[in-house]
Design a protein around this motif. Structure first.
Motif, PDB file in Angstrom:
ATOM      1  N   GLY A 269       0.824  -1.204   0.000  1.00 40.10           N
ATOM      2  CA  GLY A 269       0.000   0.000   0.000  1.00 40.10           C
ATOM      3  C   GLY A 269       0.856   1.251   0.000  1.00 40.10           C
ATOM      4  N   GLU A 270       0.469   2.216   0.827  1.00 37.38           N
ATOM      5  CA  GLU A 270       1.204   3.475   0.917  1.00 37.38           C
ATOM      6  C   GLU A 270       2.528   3.280   1.638  1.00 37.38           C
ATOM      7  N   VAL A 271       3.461   4.185   1.388  1.00 37.34           N
ATOM      8  CA  VAL A 271       4.747   4.144   2.083  1.00 37.34           C
ATOM      9  C   VAL A 271       4.508   4.378   3.577  1.00 37.34           C
ATOM     10  N   ALA A 272       4.970   3.429   4.397  1.00 39.29           N
ATOM     11  CA  ALA A 272       4.825   3.556   5.852  1.00 39.29           C
ATOM     12  C   ALA A 272       6.103   4.080   6.491  1.00 39.29           C
ATOM     13  N   LEU A 273       7.244   3.726   5.919  1.00 36.56           N
ATOM     14  CA  LEU A 273       8.534   4.126   6.474  1.00 36.56           C
ATOM     15  C   LEU A 273       9.472   4.471   5.329  1.00 36.56           C
ATOM     16  N   GLY A 274      10.112   5.630   5.411  1.00 37.29           N
ATOM     17  CA  GLY A 274      11.106   6.022   4.425  1.00 37.29           C
ATOM     18  C   GLY A 274      12.237   6.776   5.091  1.00 37.29           C
ATOM     19  N   VAL A 275      13.454   6.483   4.656  1.00 36.44           N
ATOM     20  CA  VAL A 275      14.612   7.201   5.193  1.00 36.44           C
ATOM     21  C   VAL A 275      15.426   7.747   4.034  1.00 36.44           C
ATOM     22  N   ALA A 276      15.989   8.935   4.222  1.00 30.76           N
ATOM     23  CA  ALA A 276      16.799   9.583   3.184  1.00 30.76           C
ATOM     24  C   ALA A 276      18.102  10.080   3.781  1.00 30.76           C
ATOM     25  N   HIS A 277      19.211   9.669   3.193  1.00 35.78           N
ATOM     26  CA  HIS A 277      20.557  10.134   3.581  1.00 35.78           C
ATOM     27  C   HIS A 277      20.807   9.944   5.077  1.00 35.78           C
ATOM     28  N   LEU A 278      20.321   8.818   5.603  1.00 34.58           N
ATOM     29  CA  LEU A 278      20.448   8.557   7.037  1.00 34.58           C
ATOM     30  C   LEU A 278      21.895   8.211   7.370  1.00 34.58           C
ATOM     31  N   GLY A 279      22.410   8.831   8.418  1.00 33.55           N
ATOM     32  CA  GLY A 279      23.774   8.559   8.853  1.00 33.55           C
ATOM     33  C   GLY A 279      23.860   8.492  10.361  1.00 33.55           C
ATOM     34  N   LEU A 280      24.835   7.731  10.857  1.00 34.48           N
ATOM     35  CA  LEU A 280      25.075   7.636  12.291  1.00 34.48           C
ATOM     36  C   LEU A 280      26.566   7.549  12.526  1.00 34.48           C
ATOM     37  N   THR A 281      27.083   8.463  13.321  1.00 34.69           N
ATOM     38  CA  THR A 281      28.496   8.471  13.707  1.00 34.69           C
ATOM     39  C   THR A 281      28.569   8.260  15.209  1.00 34.69           C
ATOM     40  N   ASP A 282      29.407   7.310  15.653  1.00 32.49           N
ATOM     41  CA  ASP A 282      29.463   7.009  17.083  1.00 32.49           C
ATOM     42  C   ASP A 282      30.353   7.996  17.830  1.00 32.49           C
ATOM     43  N   ALA A 283      30.495   7.779  19.130  1.00 35.76           N
ATOM     44  CA  ALA A 283      31.236   8.705  19.990  1.00 35.76           C
ATOM     45  C   ALA A 283      32.718   8.774  19.633  1.00 35.76           C
ATOM     46  N   PHE A 284      33.223   7.787  18.905  1.00 37.03           N
ATOM     47  CA  PHE A 284      34.636   7.773  18.519  1.00 37.03           C
ATOM     48  C   PHE A 284      34.852   8.305  17.101  1.00 37.03           C
ATOM     49  N   GLY A 285      33.786   8.826  16.510  1.00 38.11           N
ATOM     50  CA  GLY A 285      33.892   9.386  15.169  1.00 38.11           C
ATOM     51  C   GLY A 285      33.811   8.368  14.055  1.00 38.11           C
TER      52      GLY A 285
END
Length: 563
Positions: A269-285
Motif C-alpha cells: 500500500g502506501e509508504v509507511a517508512l522512508g529514510v533519506a541520507h540517514l547517517g550515524l556516527t558514534d562517539a569515537f567518530g
C-alpha cells in the motif's frame, strides 16, 4: 543423584571402548515442570553427537546436568565407563568436560589470554601463568586452527572469535568432552563454516563433541549420530547417514513441518517508512551508517541481509528510537520523526512502531522479572494495566497467559521467571508482546535466533500474517534462508552502507553473498538494473496519522486495545 555400582573399567563387557558419556535414566523437575524424563543416551568417544528437539524439549537442561549447573533428581552419569557425581562445573571440568554456552561467559574488558586463564591461574604468580597460557594457546592454535590474538580485548572481537575463545578456555582445562549449546545462533555462514572445521579437527584428535542445535542442516553436515528429544524424553536415535532433515523434523515436532511458509504475493500500500541520507556516527567518530536510503510500504516485508556487524544493529536502533541519527531524515506514517525531540522508543511505540530486538537478553526482556512483567515491557503504562506507577498484576498476568497460549510459549506459566524459559520461548514471548497490538510498522531483528524448527515455522507464519494485515515489516537476519523465504524486497548492507537491492522473486543466493562480501563487479555504488529507486516519492507526504491500527490478532489471541 544415585550412582551406579563402582567401576574402574573403561571398556564394555564385550571388550569395546566405553562410551565417552553415558547418561542413565536422568530425571529432573523444576516444580511442576518435568524437564527431563528418564533420559538415557550413550555418546561414543571421538564422535560428534547431535542432540535436537524443540525449545523446551529438555536438551539444555540435560547438558546443564552433565556440566554441573543442576543436579539430577534421579539417574546416573558415567564418563569413560566410570561413574561420576557432578555437583558443580568444577566437578565437570575435573572429569574432562567443557561447555560453550549459547550466551558466552566472557569478561568483555579482559584480554583473550586473561579470559582463557580465568579460574585456572596456576598459583599466585600471574606472570608465570600468563607465560604458560601463551605457550599452551600457541599449541592449541597449531593443533586445532584456533587462531585468536591473545592480547586482543574480548569486547573488540566479533562473535565468531569470541566463540573460539570459549573453545580455547575449555581445551586449556584439558577438556576431552566438549558441549556446544546452539553454537551457530550468533554466527554468520562464514563463521559457521570455520567452526565446523575446528570441530572436525577436534574429532580427529579424539575429542568428543556434543552439539545442541535446532538447525537440521547443520546436524546433517557435521554429526555422526543424532538423538531426538521431545517433551523432556528421548524419542529416537539415528545414525546421521541413515536419516534426513524431514524425518528428524517429524520426530522433533510430532508432525510434518513446512520448511518454508506459504506466502501469497504481497499487495503493498502506501509508504509507511522512508529514510533519506540517514547517517550515524558514534562517539569515537566512526561512521556506523552512511547515506542510507530506502522505503517500506504497508503490506510488504523488506529484508536486510549482511554479515553481522555491518550496520544492521545500528539501523534497528535508529529506527526504533534507541539512538538518534546523526544526519538524514526519517518519515514514519507520513510524519518526519527526526523533527521530534527527543527521539525515543516510547515516542515510536505511540506512533505504532513495534521493535523485536536482535539481543533478547540485553534489550528484549529483563531476565530477573517474571514472564508477565517482561510481557508488558514498554506497554506497562497502558490503561489496561492500571494507572501511573500502579500496575494491575492480575490483568497483566491474564494477558500474558493469552499471549503464551497464542504463541505456544512453554511452559504457560506467567509467574515463572523470564530467565527460566528456554531461549526460543523467550523469543516467542517478545514476539507476542510486540505483535499483539497490531503495529503499523514492525522492526524485527534475528527473529528465529536460537529457535527450534517448529517455532521457526510458527514465527515465519506470524510475520507473513502481519504483512498480509497491512503491517510494513523490516526484517534483519543473518540467515540467508530466512531472508529469501520471507522477503518481498531485499537490501544488502556492507560497512554501514546499502550495496545492493533486489526483489524477493529475483533474489539469488550467490549474488547476495557477493554483495555481503562487497565483492560484486559493479562496486558498492551500482544498484541492480531495472529496479525502482530506493526512496519512494511518497516520502514527502505528511498525511498519515500516528497511532495503532485495528486489525485481526494472531489466531487465538485477544488482547485489550490500547486507549
Amino acid at each position: 543423584m544415585t550412582a551406579p555400582a563402582p567401576s574402574t573399567s573403561t571398556e564394555t563387557a564385550g571388550g569395546e571402548p566405553a562410551p565417552a558419556v553415558e547418561l542413565i535414566d536422568i530425571d529432573k523437575s523444576f516444580g511442576a515442570v518435568h524437564a527431563n524424563r528418564d533420559v538415557s543416551i550413550r555418546i561414543a568417544k571421538g564422535t560428534i553427537h547431535g542432540i535436537v528437539g524443540e525449545n523446551g524439549a529438555g536438551k539444555s537442561t540435560l547438558m546443564s546436568i552433565l556440566y554441573g549447573f543442576y543436579e539430577a533428581d534421579r539417574g546416573a552419569i558415567r564418563v569413560n565407563g566410570r561413574p561420576v557425581r557432578i555437583r558443580s562445573s568444577k566437578d565437570a571440568i575435573a572429569a574432562g568436560i567443557g561447555m560453550v554456552h549459547q550466551h558466552f561467559m566472557l569478561v568483555d574488558t579482559f584480554s583473550v589470554i586473561e579470559n582463557v586463564m580465568l579460574g585456572a591461574e596456576s598459583g599466585m604468580l600471574i606472570q608465570g601463568g600468563i607465560k604458560k597460557a601463551r605457550a599452551e594457546m600457541q599449541r592449541l592454535e597449531r593443533d586445532y586452527g584456533l587462531s585468536v590474538d591473545p592480547d586482543a580485548v574480548i569486547g573488540d572481537l566479533p562473535v565468531g572469535e569470541q566463540q573460539r575463545v570459549e573453545i580455547l578456555k575449555a581445551l586449556y582445562r584439558n577438556c576431552e568432552i566438549l558441549i556446544l549449546d546452539e553454537p551457530t545462533g550468533v554466527l554468520t555462514p562464514q563463521e559457521t563454516d570455520q567452526l565446523f572445521q575446528i570441530l572436525k579437527a577436534l574429532k580427529e584428535r579424539g575429542v568428543t563433541v556434543i552439539l545442541i542445535t535446532h538447525k537440521l542442516r547443520e546436524i546433517m553436515a557435521i554429526t555422526d549420530t543424532v538423538t531426538v528429544m521431545r517433551h523432556g524424553a528421548v524419542v529416537a536415535e539415528r545414525k546421521t547417514a541413515e536419516t534426513d532433515r524431514e524425518e528428524l523434523a517429524v520426530l522433533m515436532v510430532g508432525r510434518k513441518v513446512r520448511m518454508a511458509p506459504d506466502r501469497a504475493r504481497a499487495r503493498p500500500g502506501e509508504v509507511a517508512l522512508g529514510v533519506a541520507h540517514l547517517g550515524l556516527t558514534d562517539a569515537f567518530g566512526v561512521k556506523r551508517l552512511d547515506d542510507i536510503n530506502f522505503s517500506i510500504r504497508a503490506g510488504e516485508i523488506l529484508g536486510v541481509a549482511g554479515v553481522s556487524g555491518n550496520g544492521q544493529s545500528e539501523l534497528l536502533e535508529v529506527l526504533s528510537g534507541i539512538r538518534p541519527p546523526t544526519t538524514g531524515v526519517m518519515h514514519m506514517l507520513g510524519r518526519d520523526v527526526t523533527a521530534d525531540k527527543p527521539c525515543s522508543p516510547k515516542r515510536m511505540r505511540r506512533l505504532g512502531v513495534a521493535h523485536v530486538p536482535e539481543d533478547r537478553h540485553r534489550l528484549g526482556l529483563v531476565t530477573g522479572f517474571p514472564a508477565w512483567e517482561s510481557a508488558i515491557l514498554g506497554y506497562q503504562r497502558d490503561r489496561a494495566y492500571g494507572f501511573g506507577p500502579i500496575i494491575n498484576t492480575a490483568a497483566a498476568a491474564r494477558d500474558c497467559g493469552k499471549m503464551m497460549e497464542a504463541f505456544d510459549v512453554r511452559p504457560q506459566e506467567p509467574n515463572l521467571g523470564s530467565a527460566k524459559f528456554s531461549g526460543g520461548n523467550q523469543q516467542k514471548l517478545i514476539l507476542a508482546r510486540e505483535m499483539a497490538r497490531m503495529p503499523k510498522i514492525l522492526l524485527v531483528g534475528q527473529p528465529t535466533r536460537g529457535v527450534d524448527i517448529g517455532a521457526i515455522e510458527f514465527i515465519h507464519r506470524q510475520i507473513v500474517a502481519m504483512r498480509d494485515e497491512g503491517t510494513a515489516v523490516l526484517l534483519v537476519s543473518v540467515e540467508l534462508d530466512e531472508i529469501l523465504a520471507l522477503s518481498d524486497r531485499i537490501i544488502v548492507m556492507f560497512q554501514g552502507r546499502i550495496v545492493g537491492e533486489t526483489t524477493g522473486d529475483r533474489a539469488d543466493e550467490r549474488q547476495l553473498g557477493l554483495w555481503m562480501a562487497n565483492a560484486h563487479a559493479d562496486g558498492p555504488e551500482a544498484p541492480p538494473p531495472g529496479l525502482p529507486p530506493l526512496l519512494a516519492p511518497e516520502l514527502s507526504s505528511r498525511s498519515g496519522k500516528p497511532g495503532g491500527r485495528p486489525g485481526a490478532l494472531p489466531p487465538g489471541m485477544k488482547i485489550r486495545p490500547r486507549k
